[in-house]
Design an enzyme around this catalytic site. Sequence first.
Site, PDB file in Angstrom:
ATOM      1  N   SER A  10     -17.183 -20.055  18.360  1.00 53.30           N
ATOM      2  CA  SER A  10     -15.823 -20.612  18.359  1.00 53.30           C
ATOM      3  C   SER A  10     -14.889 -19.496  17.893  1.00 53.30           C
ATOM      4  CB  SER A  10     -15.729 -21.844  17.458  1.00 53.30           C
ATOM      5  OG  SER A  10     -16.230 -21.561  16.176  1.00 53.30           O
ATOM      6  N   GLU A  12     -10.985 -18.362  16.273  1.00 52.74           N
ATOM      7  CA  GLU A  12      -9.810 -18.805  15.503  1.00 52.74           C
ATOM      8  C   GLU A  12      -8.577 -17.968  15.835  1.00 52.74           C
ATOM      9  OE1 GLU A  12     -10.526 -19.838  11.381  1.00 52.74           O
ATOM     10  OE2 GLU A  12      -8.732 -18.717  10.799  1.00 52.74           O
ATOM     11  N   ALA A  46       1.793 -22.801   5.268  1.00 57.76           N
ATOM     12  CA  ALA A  46       2.379 -23.693   4.271  1.00 57.76           C
ATOM     13  C   ALA A  46       3.756 -24.214   4.703  1.00 57.76           C
ATOM     14  CB  ALA A  46       2.487 -22.967   2.936  1.00 57.76           C
ATOM     15  N   ARG A 101      -7.800 -27.113   1.647  1.00 56.55           N
ATOM     16  CA  ARG A 101      -6.793 -27.260   0.594  1.00 56.55           C
ATOM     17  C   ARG A 101      -5.580 -26.393   0.909  1.00 56.55           C
ATOM     18  NH1 ARG A 101      -7.244 -24.507  -5.179  1.00 56.55           N
ATOM     19  NH2 ARG A 101      -6.739 -22.764  -3.798  1.00 56.55           N
ATOM     20  N   ASP A 103      -3.535 -22.552   0.305  1.00 60.09           N
ATOM     21  CA  ASP A 103      -3.142 -21.825  -0.909  1.00 60.09           C
ATOM     22  C   ASP A 103      -1.659 -22.000  -1.103  1.00 60.09           C
ATOM     23  OD1 ASP A 103      -5.620 -20.685  -1.756  1.00 60.09           O
ATOM     24  OD2 ASP A 103      -5.525 -19.455   0.063  1.00 60.09           O
ATOM     25  N   TYR A 139     -18.061 -21.273   0.953  1.00 61.94           N
ATOM     26  CA  TYR A 139     -17.914 -19.937   0.364  1.00 61.94           C
ATOM     27  C   TYR A 139     -19.257 -19.406  -0.137  1.00 61.94           C
ATOM     28  CZ  TYR A 139     -13.097 -21.289   0.750  1.00 61.94           C
ATOM     29  OH  TYR A 139     -11.896 -21.704   1.277  1.00 61.94           O
ATOM     30  N   LYS A 159     -17.021 -32.377  -0.444  1.00 66.22           N
ATOM     31  CA  LYS A 159     -16.393 -32.428   0.886  1.00 66.22           C
ATOM     32  C   LYS A 159     -17.378 -32.994   1.911  1.00 66.22           C
ATOM     33  CE  LYS A 159     -14.968 -27.937   0.699  1.00 66.22           C
ATOM     34  NZ  LYS A 159     -14.175 -26.717   0.933  1.00 66.22           N
ATOM     35  N   GLN A 170     -16.172 -18.712   4.711  1.00 67.88           N
ATOM     36  CA  GLN A 170     -15.327 -17.528   4.551  1.00 67.88           C
ATOM     37  C   GLN A 170     -16.143 -16.353   5.107  1.00 67.88           C
ATOM     38  OE1 GLN A 170     -12.675 -15.938   4.624  1.00 67.88           O
ATOM     39  NE2 GLN A 170     -11.799 -16.936   2.832  1.00 67.88           N
ATOM     40  N   GLN A 206      -5.986  -3.170   5.451  1.00 66.48           N
ATOM     41  CA  GLN A 206      -5.659  -4.599   5.458  1.00 66.48           C
ATOM     42  C   GLN A 206      -6.897  -5.441   5.120  1.00 66.48           C
ATOM     43  OE1 GLN A 206      -4.170  -5.961   9.241  1.00 66.48           O
ATOM     44  NE2 GLN A 206      -3.916  -8.034   8.496  1.00 66.48           N
ATOM     45  N   PHE A 210      -7.046  -8.054   2.061  1.00 64.23           N
ATOM     46  CA  PHE A 210      -7.307  -9.444   2.388  1.00 64.23           C
ATOM     47  C   PHE A 210      -8.581  -9.925   1.688  1.00 64.23           C
ATOM     48  CE2 PHE A 210      -8.120 -12.792   5.715  1.00 64.23           C
ATOM     49  CZ  PHE A 210      -7.029 -13.554   5.349  1.00 64.23           C
ATOM     50  N   HIS A 260     -18.316 -18.416  14.066  1.00 61.04           N
ATOM     51  CA  HIS A 260     -16.879 -18.680  14.206  1.00 61.04           C
ATOM     52  C   HIS A 260     -16.153 -17.358  13.968  1.00 61.04           C
ATOM     53  CE1 HIS A 260     -13.172 -21.102  13.928  1.00 61.04           C
ATOM     54  NE2 HIS A 260     -12.825 -20.331  12.917  1.00 61.04           N
TER      55      HIS A 260
END
Length: 281
Positions: A10, A12, A46, A101, A103, A139, A159, A170, A206, A210, A260
């Site tokens: 898959s 993203e 967000a 959730r 951030d 995670y 969950k 992650q 980066q 990250f 993924h």
Amino acid sequence: MQSHPAQLFSFEFYPPKTEEGAASLQVVHSKLAALKPDFFSVTFGAGGSTRDKTFDTVVDIQAKGIAAAPHLSCVASTKDNICAILTNYQQHGIAKIVALRGDLPSGTMSAGEFRYANELVEFIRLETGDYFDIHVAAYPEVHPQAANAAEDFKNFKRKVDAGANSAITQYFYTAEAYFYFVDLCEKNGITIPIVPGIMPITQYSQLFRFSEMCGADIPRWMRKRLESFGDDKTAVQAFGLDLVSGLCQRLLDGGAPSLHFYTMNQSAPTVAILENLQIKS
Ligand code: FAD
């Protein structure tokens, strides 16, 4: 080397912010769609406008024939607006959700009515029953804000107990962290698929930044090699391709149910890895 069917993957995307970004994503989407992935997922920011862009991107992808899975987060969300979003997705035939959730960005944004992703999963189940296929985050290297590894695992299990069908991890570069996490799940009666999240490596400053933020470990040997390439982008990319292809191969050979890819809205790095894995489309 074993070959793998394309449904094992898959991809993203993040919602494009500009018209150029949107045009470029169309091209990236068509290149990746040719590999017939299981689904495309689209991240959820967000702020209000990025949320609308998630919706538009998801609807566009779904209309082109491959399932789209919108991400949905607790940050600044109320029960009413989550209900409205879920209804809208149902009306568009979207049946997969990645529930998170999120951030809290710096500033004055409110945390919202849900504190943790398990509450969001519970709410989605309450409101929509079994309609959605719900993915949650996992995670293997422990969430950066977790009190400790054991608590983090308990929170992950909440969950699953709330009704998640599958988890996406992650990203990580140490396969053992994933295999250890999967063993832990088995020992604790968690049977949902744990899908490794894969971050292709195309440049490193980066990636370091990250990874620092999201708690993904860049092992010392890997960091040192990447640093040694300096500005030589070609060398970084060749090293990254080799390394991540090897990681994917190990994960699939070791029983990972699927992969993924965090594509960062680029097709070439992901396609190159999949070519190395000899996927069948
Ligand atoms: P949670 O599962 O709620 O966990 C967050 C932290 O709280 C953990 O430390 C956990 O141990 C702790 N915790 C959980 N439940 C409890 C509880 N009941 N009591 C006490 N502590 C608890 N972010 C976005 O903003 N948009 C996206 O689209 C997005 N997509 C992502 C996709 C994937 C596959 C992944 C892995 C991450 C994504 N993120 C996204 C980032 C994610 O929002 C952050 O990692 C966030 O910090 C945690 O989200 P979560 O859903 O894992 O949170």
